[in-house]
Enzyme design. Structure first.
Site, PDB file in Angstrom:
ATOM      1  N   ARG A   1      -1.023   5.438  17.091  1.00 28.01           N
ATOM      2  CA  ARG A   1      -1.883   6.453  16.485  1.00 28.01           C
ATOM      3  C   ARG A   1      -2.800   7.011  17.567  1.00 28.01           C
ATOM      4  O   ARG A   1      -3.437   6.248  18.307  1.00 28.01           O
ATOM      5  CB  ARG A   1      -2.736   5.853  15.372  1.00 28.01           C
ATOM      6  CG  ARG A   1      -1.947   5.196  14.254  1.00 28.01           C
ATOM      7  CD  ARG A   1      -2.768   5.200  12.960  1.00 28.01           C
ATOM      8  NE  ARG A   1      -2.245   4.301  11.959  1.00 28.01           N
ATOM      9  CZ  ARG A   1      -1.154   4.509  11.212  1.00 28.01           C
ATOM     10  NH1 ARG A   1      -0.433   5.602  11.415  1.00 28.01           N
ATOM     11  NH2 ARG A   1      -0.777   3.639  10.290  1.00 28.01           N
TER      12      ARG A   1
ATOM     13  N   LYS B   1     -11.400   0.071  -0.683  1.00 27.07           N
ATOM     14  CA  LYS B   1     -11.472   1.516  -0.805  1.00 27.07           C
ATOM     15  C   LYS B   1     -10.858   1.892  -2.144  1.00 27.07           C
ATOM     16  O   LYS B   1     -10.095   1.126  -2.718  1.00 27.07           O
ATOM     17  CB  LYS B   1     -10.798   2.207   0.363  1.00 27.07           C
ATOM     18  CG  LYS B   1      -9.346   1.858   0.609  1.00 27.07           C
ATOM     19  CD  LYS B   1      -8.918   2.498   1.916  1.00 27.07           C
ATOM     20  CE  LYS B   1      -7.453   2.325   2.199  1.00 27.07           C
ATOM     21  NZ  LYS B   1      -7.135   0.996   2.750  1.00 27.07           N
TER      22      LYS B   1
ATOM     23  N   ASP C   1      -5.653   2.704  -3.479  1.00 22.70           N
ATOM     24  CA  ASP C   1      -6.920   2.670  -2.740  1.00 22.70           C
ATOM     25  C   ASP C   1      -7.118   3.879  -1.823  1.00 22.70           C
ATOM     26  O   ASP C   1      -8.214   4.112  -1.336  1.00 22.70           O
ATOM     27  CB  ASP C   1      -7.097   1.345  -1.974  1.00 22.70           C
ATOM     28  CG  ASP C   1      -5.977   1.056  -1.004  1.00 22.70           C
ATOM     29  OD1 ASP C   1      -5.054   1.879  -0.879  1.00 22.70           O
ATOM     30  OD2 ASP C   1      -6.027  -0.016  -0.358  1.00 22.70           O
ATOM     31  N   ARG C   2      -6.060   4.649  -1.585  1.00 19.22           N
ATOM     32  CA  ARG C   2      -6.224   5.836  -0.731  1.00 19.22           C
ATOM     33  C   ARG C   2      -6.347   7.091  -1.585  1.00 19.22           C
ATOM     34  O   ARG C   2      -5.946   7.112  -2.744  1.00 19.22           O
ATOM     35  CB  ARG C   2      -5.002   6.008   0.176  1.00 19.22           C
ATOM     36  CG  ARG C   2      -4.831   4.885   1.153  1.00 19.22           C
ATOM     37  CD  ARG C   2      -3.686   5.178   2.091  1.00 19.22           C
ATOM     38  NE  ARG C   2      -3.649   4.141   3.120  1.00 19.22           N
ATOM     39  CZ  ARG C   2      -3.155   4.309   4.328  1.00 19.22           C
ATOM     40  NH1 ARG C   2      -2.624   5.476   4.671  1.00 19.22           N
ATOM     41  NH2 ARG C   2      -3.176   3.332   5.198  1.00 19.22           N
TER      42      ARG C   2
ATOM     43  N   SER D   1       0.800  -1.219   0.000  1.00 22.86           N
ATOM     44  CA  SER D   1       0.000   0.000   0.000  1.00 22.86           C
ATOM     45  C   SER D   1       0.837   1.275   0.000  1.00 22.86           C
ATOM     46  O   SER D   1       1.620   1.499  -0.908  1.00 22.86           O
ATOM     47  CB  SER D   1      -0.946  -0.035   1.195  1.00 22.86           C
ATOM     48  OG  SER D   1      -1.844   1.020   1.108  1.00 22.86           O
ATOM     49  N   HIS D   2       0.686   2.067   1.047  1.00 21.32           N
ATOM     50  CA  HIS D   2       1.336   3.380   1.117  1.00 21.32           C
ATOM     51  C   HIS D   2       2.756   3.292   1.657  1.00 21.32           C
ATOM     52  O   HIS D   2       3.410   4.315   1.797  1.00 21.32           O
ATOM     53  CB  HIS D   2       0.504   4.289   2.034  1.00 21.32           C
ATOM     54  CG  HIS D   2       0.300   3.655   3.378  1.00 21.32           C
ATOM     55  ND1 HIS D   2      -0.536   2.575   3.560  1.00 21.32           N
ATOM     56  CD2 HIS D   2       0.868   3.901   4.576  1.00 21.32           C
ATOM     57  CE1 HIS D   2      -0.491   2.199   4.827  1.00 21.32           C
ATOM     58  NE2 HIS D   2       0.348   2.981   5.465  1.00 21.32           N
TER      59      HIS D   2
ATOM     60  N   GLU E   1     -12.762   5.745   5.924  1.00 22.92           N
ATOM     61  CA  GLU E   1     -11.896   5.747   7.093  1.00 22.92           C
ATOM     62  C   GLU E   1     -11.076   7.016   7.117  1.00 22.92           C
ATOM     63  O   GLU E   1     -10.782   7.611   6.078  1.00 22.92           O
ATOM     64  CB  GLU E   1     -10.950   4.548   7.039  1.00 22.92           C
ATOM     65  CG  GLU E   1     -11.651   3.219   7.038  1.00 22.92           C
ATOM     66  CD  GLU E   1     -10.650   2.091   7.092  1.00 22.92           C
ATOM     67  OE1 GLU E   1     -10.338   1.644   8.198  1.00 22.92           O
ATOM     68  OE2 GLU E   1     -10.157   1.683   6.032  1.00 22.92           O
TER      69      GLU E   1
ATOM     70  N   ASP F   1      -2.355   6.573  -3.431  1.00 27.38           N
ATOM     71  CA  ASP F   1      -1.189   5.945  -2.817  1.00 27.38           C
ATOM     72  C   ASP F   1      -0.598   4.823  -3.667  1.00 27.38           C
ATOM     73  O   ASP F   1      -0.985   4.637  -4.822  1.00 27.38           O
ATOM     74  CB  ASP F   1      -1.563   5.407  -1.434  1.00 27.38           C
ATOM     75  CG  ASP F   1      -2.475   4.197  -1.525  1.00 27.38           C
ATOM     76  OD1 ASP F   1      -3.249   4.124  -2.497  1.00 27.38           O
ATOM     77  OD2 ASP F   1      -2.416   3.319  -0.650  1.00 27.38           O
TER      78      ASP F   1
ATOM     79  N   SER G   1      -8.050   7.122   7.522  1.00 29.47           N
ATOM     80  CA  SER G   1      -6.741   6.838   6.940  1.00 29.47           C
ATOM     81  C   SER G   1      -6.767   7.022   5.418  1.00 29.47           C
ATOM     82  O   SER G   1      -6.181   6.245   4.686  1.00 29.47           O
ATOM     83  CB  SER G   1      -6.309   5.420   7.308  1.00 29.47           C
ATOM     84  OG  SER G   1      -7.309   4.494   6.929  1.00 29.47           O
TER      85      SER G   1
ATOM     86  N   THR H   1     -11.027  -0.551  12.550  1.00 32.40           N
ATOM     87  CA  THR H   1     -10.152  -0.162  11.445  1.00 32.40           C
ATOM     88  C   THR H   1      -9.855  -1.375  10.561  1.00 32.40           C
ATOM     89  O   THR H   1      -9.533  -2.444  11.071  1.00 32.40           O
ATOM     90  CB  THR H   1      -8.824   0.391  12.005  1.00 32.40           C
ATOM     91  OG1 THR H   1      -9.123   1.594  12.705  1.00 32.40           O
ATOM     92  CG2 THR H   1      -7.827   0.667  10.901  1.00 32.40           C
TER      93      THR H   1
ATOM     94  N   ASP I   1      -0.930   1.586  -3.980  1.00 26.16           N
ATOM     95  CA  ASP I   1      -1.777   0.608  -4.669  1.00 26.16           C
ATOM     96  C   ASP I   1      -3.121   1.178  -5.102  1.00 26.16           C
ATOM     97  O   ASP I   1      -3.998   0.431  -5.541  1.00 26.16           O
ATOM     98  CB  ASP I   1      -1.987  -0.634  -3.792  1.00 26.16           C
ATOM     99  CG  ASP I   1      -2.733  -0.327  -2.507  1.00 26.16           C
ATOM    100  OD1 ASP I   1      -2.637   0.817  -2.019  1.00 26.16           O
ATOM    101  OD2 ASP I   1      -3.414  -1.224  -1.980  1.00 26.16           O
TER     102      ASP I   1
HETATM  103  C1  G16 Z   1      -5.051  -0.414   5.511  1.00 28.58           C
HETATM  104  C2  G16 Z   1      -6.468  -0.875   5.687  1.00 28.58           C
HETATM  105  C3  G16 Z   1      -7.318   0.260   6.171  1.00 28.58           C
HETATM  106  C4  G16 Z   1      -6.723   0.870   7.421  1.00 28.58           C
HETATM  107  C5  G16 Z   1      -5.310   1.301   7.137  1.00 28.58           C
HETATM  108  C6  G16 Z   1      -4.575   1.842   8.353  1.00 28.58           C
HETATM  109  O1  G16 Z   1      -4.978   0.506   4.475  1.00 28.58           O
HETATM  110  O2  G16 Z   1      -6.980  -1.374   4.488  1.00 28.58           O
HETATM  111  O3  G16 Z   1      -8.584  -0.237   6.397  1.00 28.58           O
HETATM  112  O4  G16 Z   1      -7.480   1.962   7.840  1.00 28.58           O
HETATM  113  O5  G16 Z   1      -4.582   0.195   6.682  1.00 28.58           O
HETATM  114  O6  G16 Z   1      -4.320   0.836   9.226  1.00 28.58           O
HETATM  115  P1  G16 Z   1      -3.373   1.010  10.466  1.00 28.58           P
HETATM  116  O7  G16 Z   1      -3.904   2.216  11.216  1.00 28.58           O
HETATM  117  O8  G16 Z   1      -3.534  -0.266  11.189  1.00 28.58           O
HETATM  118  O9  G16 Z   1      -1.977   1.285   9.977  1.00 28.58           O
HETATM  119  P2  G16 Z   1      -3.907   0.358   3.320  1.00 28.58           P
HETATM  120  O10 G16 Z   1      -4.148   1.530   2.433  1.00 28.58           O
HETATM  121  O11 G16 Z   1      -2.575   0.383   4.030  1.00 28.58           O
HETATM  122  O12 G16 Z   1      -4.202  -0.959   2.702  1.00 28.58           O
END
Ligand code: G16
Length: 544
Positions: A497, A377, A282-283, A113-114, A364, A278, A366, A345, A280
Site C-alpha cells: 500500500r 469501527k 465495520d467499514r 471482513s472485506h 482510518e 463491508d 481504510s 494501522t 462484517d
Molecule cells: C482491518 C483493521 C483496520 C485496518 C485494515 C487494513 O480492517 O481492523 O484497522 O486499517 O484492516 O489493514 P491492512 O492495510 O493491513 O490491510 P478490516 O475491515 O479488514 O477488519
C-alpha cells in the site's frame, strides 16, 4: 456429556495479522486447524470458568461449521454461557455492542471482513476482550506463541446446536443463548442519533438514499434501522440479504468494488446520499450525488459537525487517526482545541485511548470510522452520523465537503494498492527503504524536499507499549507525505500500500482531481521505492 482431549500438532502460520487470523477457507478446513487456534485463544485467557462469551460472524462460507466447533470447545473448556447471534450472524460492531452491553468476558468474531467469501475464498477469526475491542498485540502474540506449542485441545462430543431459534439451550454444563443479532445494536443507534430529524428528512419527499449492503452482514441491520425504524422507502437497502459467498462479489465498499452503487449515484437524477458497508459491517463508503467522500475527509467532517448530533453534542474528548490516514482530522482537532493521536494501522490501537476517555472519535483511511460507543469501527454508525448531519444541514453532500475544505483546507489524498505481489519482493522493497530512511532527510526530488523519513514507531500513551516497524513515512517540508506499508489482512502473496497526500489551501485548486494534483508525488513514490524493480508492477491494481 463427555469431554474429549484431542491430540494435535502445531501449525506454524497462525500469527494474527492486522485484524485476527485470516486464511483461505480450505486452510481453516484442514483437520484441527481451527480447533488449534481456538484452544490457543482459551489457553491465553485466565479466569473465564463459568463466564460468558459472545460468538458470531458475518455469515460467510464456513461460519456455521466453525461456530459449532467453537461452541463445543467453549463448553469443554468451562465457559458458563455463550451468546450467539441468530443464524450465527453478528456484525463486528454489533458483537462489540453485545460484549459491552452484557458485560461478558469477551467474544470471538468470525470474519475475513472485506475479503471475498466462498469455498475457495477467505475466512477469519479474532478474539475481542471485555471492552468489546480487538485483543491488543500482547494477547495476539501470546495466542500465536500458544499455537506453536499446542499439543491438545478439548471438545465435547455432542450434536450440533440449533442456531436459528431465539432462546436458551444447554450444551453439557454450558448454556447457549441465541439472541436477535440486530436489536441491541439498533437500540444503541437510536440513543446516539436524532431519529426524528432523520425520519422527517427521509419522508420529506425531497431526499432519497441508497445503502448497499453488498450481500453481506449489514443487510438485516440496515433494513431494520433505515427502512423500519427510520421509514426510508422500501428498496433503499440494496443487496440486503447476507449470502455465504456475498453473491460472488468482493464485499469491500470502495470505488472499485461497489461499482453499481457508484453508477446509481451518478447523474442529475441520482439519489442524494449513497453508502455501503463491508463483509462484517465495520467499514463504510460515503457518496453524494456525483461525489465521493474519502474516508479521511469523512472522519474530519464527522468531527467538525459532531455538535449537530445528540450523542456527541457535548463535545469531543479528543480524536485519533491511523498514521497513513490523511491529516484532515488534525486540522479539525487544532481548530477545536482537542488532542489528535496518531496510531499504527489497526483498530486495536484505538482501544486504550477510547477506554481512557482520551478520544471520542477515531478513524482510518481504510474506510473505517468509529467512536467510543463500541470498540470496533462501525459502518452503519458512520452512515447514520452522516444522515443526521444531512438532516440538520439540509445541504447536498458535495456542498458540505466543499465548505469544509474552504474552512480547513484540503488534504488531497490517494492510496495505491499493488495486490498479490510476491511476498519476498515486497519484503525486500520495505527492507531497502527502511535501510535508506536515515539518508533521505534533506534530499530534494523535483519540488519536494524530504524533511524526515522513518519507520513509524508508536508508544501507547496509556500503557507505554511500543509497536515498531509500522510503515515507512517520507515527510516533505511542504506538508506532503508518502507512506509505504504492507497489508496485514491479505491471504495471498503480499499487498503493497502506498499512501500519497498533499495539503491544498489554494481556493481555485481545492476541487481538482487528486490524481492530477498528486501526479508528481505519485510518480516519485514509484521511483523512490523502486516499485517496478521489486514487484514487477508498473501500475497499482486499486486506486482509492
Ligand atoms: C482491518 C483493521 C483496520 C485496518 C485494515 C487494513 O480492517 O481492523 O484497522 O486499517 O484492516 O489493514 P491492512 O492495510 O493491513 O490491510 P478490516 O475491515 O479488514 O477488519
Amino acid at each position: 456429556m463427555e469431554i474429549q482431549t484431542i491430540t494435535t500438532t502445531p501449525f506454524d502460520d497462525q500469527r494474527p495479522g492486522t485484524s485476527g487470523l485470516r486464511k483461505k477457507v480450505k486452510v481453516f478446513q484442514t483437520p484441527h486447524y481451527l480447533a488449534n487456534f481456538v484452544q490457543s485463544i482459551f489457553n491465553v485467557l485466565e479466569d473465564y470458568q463459568g463466564k460468558t462469551l459472545v460468538v458470531g460472524g458475518d455469515g460467510r462460507y464456513y461460519n456455521r461449521e466453525a461456530l459449532q466447533i467453537i461452541l463445543k470447545m467453549a463448553a469443554a473448556n468451562g465457559f458458563g454461557k455463550v451468546m450467539v447471534g441468530r443464524g450465527g450472524i453478528l456484525s463486528t460492531p454489533a458483537a462489540s455492542c453485545v460484549i459491552r452491553k452484557y458485560q461478558t468476558f469477551g467474544g470471538i468474531i468470525l470474519s475475513a471482513s472485506h475479503n471475498p467469501g466462498g469455498p475457495d475464498d477467505d475466512f477469519g477469526i479474532k478474539y475481542n476482550t471485555a471492552n468489546g475491542g480487538p485483543a491488543p498485540e500482547k494477547i495476539t502474540e501470546a495466542i500465536y506463541q500458544q499455537s506453536r506449542e499446542i499439543t491438545q485441545y478439548l471438545i465435547v462430543e455432542a450434536a450440533d446446536m440449533d442456531l436459528d431459534t431465539i432462546g436458551e439451550q444447554q450444551l453439557g454444563d454450558m448454556r447457549v443463548e441465541i439472541i436477535d443479532p440486530v436489536s441491541d445494536y439498533a437500540d444503541m443507534m437510536e440513543q446516539l442519533f436524532d431519529f426524528d430529524a432523520m425520519r422527517s428528512l427521509l419522508s420529506s419527499g425531497s431526499f432519497s438514499m441508497r445503502f448497499d449492503a453488498m450481500n453481506a452482514v449489514t443487510g438485516p441491520y440496515a433494513q431494520e434501522i433505515l427502512e423500519t425504524r427510520l421509514g426510508a422507502a422500501a428498496g433503499t437497502v440494496l443487496r440486503g440479504e447476507p449470502l455465504p459467498d456475498f453473491g460472488g462479489a468482493h464485499p469491500d465498499p470502495n470505488l472499485a468494488h461497489a461499482k453499481e452503487l457508484v453508477a446509481t449515484m451518478t447523474g442529475a437524477d441520482a439519489p442524494d446520499f449513497g453508502a455501503a458497508s463491508d463483509g462484517d459491517g465495520d467499514r463504510n463508503m460515503i457518496l453524494g450525488r456525483d461525489f465521493y467522500v474519502t474516508p479521511s475527509d469523512s472522519l474530519a467532517l464527522l468531527a467538525a459537525n459532531a455538535a449537530l448530533v445528540p450523542g456527541y453534542a457535548e463535545g469531543l474528548a479528543g480524536v485519533a487517526r491511523s498514521m497513513p490516514t490523511s491529516q484532515a482530522i488534525d486540522r479539525v482537532a487544532a481548530a477545536l482545541g482537542i488532542e489528535c493521536y496518531e496510531t499504527p494501522t489497526g483498530w486495536k490501537f484505538f482501544g486504550n485511548l477510547l477506554d481512557a476517555g482520551r478520544i471520542t472519535l477515531c478513524g482510518e483511511e481504510s474506510f473505517g470510522t468509529g467512536s467510543d460507543h463500541v470498540r470496533e469501527k462501525d459502518g452503519l454508525w458512520a452512515v447514520l452520523f452522516w444522515l443526521n448531519i444531512l438532516a440538520v444541514r439540509k445541504q447536498p453532500v458535495a456542498d458540505i465537503v466543499h465548505e469544509h475544505w474552504k474552512q480547513y483546507g484540503r488534504d488531497v489524498y490517494t492510496r495505491h494498492d499493488y495486490e498479490g505481489v510476491s511476498a519476498d519482493g515486497a519484503s525486500a522493497l520495505m527492507e531497502q527503504l527502511r535501510e535508506r530512511t536515515g539518508g533521505l532527510g534533506g534530499q530534494s526530488f523535483g519540488d519536494y524536499t524530504v524533511e524526515l523519513a522513518d519507520d513509524f514507531s508508536y508508544t501507547d500513551s496509556v500503557d507505554n507499549s511500543v509497536s515498531s516497524k509500522q510503515g515507512i513515512r517520507i515527510l516533505f517540508d511542504n506538508g506532503a507525505r508518502i507512506v509505504y506499508r504492507l497489508s496485514g489482512t491479505g491471504t495471498e502473496g503480499a499487498t503493497l500500500r502506498v499512501y500519497i497526500e498533499q495539503p491544498e489551501t489554494d481556493a481555485d485548486r481545492l476541487e481538482h482531481d487528486p490524481q492530477e494534483t498528486l501526479a508528481e508525488l505519485i510518480s516519485l513514490s514509484a521511483t523512490i521505492a523502486e516499485i517496478e524493480k521489486f514487484t514487477g508492477r508498473t501500475a497499482p491494481d486499486v486506486i482509492t
